[in-house]
Design a protein around this motif. Structure first.
Motif, PDB file in Angstrom:
ATOM      1  N   TRP A  46       0.835  -1.208   0.000  1.00 31.11           N
ATOM      2  CA  TRP A  46       0.000   0.000   0.000  1.00 31.11           C
ATOM      3  C   TRP A  46       0.865   1.252   0.000  1.00 31.11           C
ATOM      4  N   ALA A  47       1.990   1.239   0.708  1.00 30.65           N
ATOM      5  CA  ALA A  47       2.877   2.407   0.733  1.00 30.65           C
ATOM      6  C   ALA A  47       3.427   2.693  -0.663  1.00 30.65           C
ATOM      7  N   TRP A  48       3.883   1.664  -1.384  1.00 29.29           N
ATOM      8  CA  TRP A  48       4.388   1.863  -2.743  1.00 29.29           C
ATOM      9  C   TRP A  48       3.288   2.418  -3.658  1.00 29.29           C
ATOM     10  N   THR A  49       2.099   1.850  -3.556  1.00 33.32           N
ATOM     11  CA  THR A  49       0.985   2.311  -4.380  1.00 33.32           C
ATOM     12  C   THR A  49       0.661   3.767  -4.073  1.00 33.32           C
ATOM     13  N   LEU A  50       0.655   4.103  -2.801  1.00 30.45           N
ATOM     14  CA  LEU A  50       0.344   5.472  -2.366  1.00 30.45           C
ATOM     15  C   LEU A  50       1.404   6.458  -2.847  1.00 30.45           C
TER      16      LEU A  50
END
Length: 262
Positions: free
Chosen positions: A65-69
């Protein structure tokens, strides 16, 4: 820089295509089912990817989720402002990331709670002797035990949801025209390529999860929750006025402006 443009031009028909976006939920279910069948009926030999400590899992999937964000934040900001020229519209669209964060946090918390409610603590992996005094997974593991509960696949949930979300947000590329601004053109294409690469990683690791990890029911429910989260937002709630809305399209904006001028 020409290499970036060529790669972006090559990938756009695949990631930005309406047909691909419509087919992706069924494609994810097919990957999950196909991988699960291989796991149960024709097990794939163990490889580097079957080790949970492989680098992609440790440094990408664990922080999916951090990479996507990190990549969607500048991409949505720049492309949506380029199309709408409206700061408030961009802020509204960025709230999509807050919604996604709430979905990720809530679902993973519910998954952990379900695992606690349905599990028991055992003294060994053979699941023969119970640790009656430990009532949840954390206590069990701290005591050196093995918790056996219904472990809904968080990877199947999050990787499917992230891939679907990226596909929806990159649809704005249909409306982005930056040929007169080489610097902006380069930035947007670079972000698009990074998101495309991230999507490929998510799909590959989703399939790897299906082949090597979890029971079928655990992967099925995880994938179903991911697809449901996408459907409930992008195919239902985001079509209503009180929502972050969908990525802007020039045709829609032109239609709205023409209506205001009548």
């Amino acid at each position: 820089m020409e290499y970036i443009d060529r790669c972006a031009a090559f990938l756009k028909p695949f990631l930005v295509s309406d047909r691909v976006r419509r087919a992706m939920p069924l494609g994810l279910l097919s990957l999950m089912l196909g991988g699960s069948l291989l796991k149960d009926w024709a097990p794939v030999p163990e490889t580097y990817m079957s080790n949970k400590r492989n680098l992609i899992n440790l440094y990408f999937v664990k922080f999916a989720w951090a990479w996507t964000l990190i990549l969607l934040l500048p991409f949505i900001s720049i492309t949506n402002y380029h199309v709408t020229r409206n700061i408030m519209a961009v802020a509204q669209r960025l709230s999509t990331l807050l919604v996604g964060t709430a979905i990720w946090y809530t679902c993973t918390g519910v998954f952990l709670h379900i695992e606690d409610l349905t599990g028991s603590c055992y003294r060994s992996p053979s699941l023969d002797l119970l640790h009656q005094e430990h009532s949840n997974k954390l206590q069990c593991q701290k005591a050196g035990g093995f918790w056996d509960g219904f472990d809904i696949s968080g990877h199947s949930f999050l990787l499917s949801y992230c891939a679907l979300m990226i596909a929806e947000e990159t649809a704005v590329m249909h409306s982005v025209k930056t040929s007169q601004d080489p610097r902006l053109h380069r930035v947007i294409n670079s972000l698009f390529l990074a998101l495309s690469g991230l999507t490929m990683i998510w799909l590959w690791m989703f399939f790897t999860t299906a082949i090597y990890f979890h029971d079928f029911s655990q992967k099925f429910f995880g994938t179903l929750v991911g697809i449901s989260a996408w459907y409930g937002t992008y195919r239902y709630w985001y079509l209503t006025p009180l929502s972050p809305g969908l990525p802007p399209q020039r045709t829609t904006l032109s239609f709205q402006k023409s209506n205001r001028s009548l």
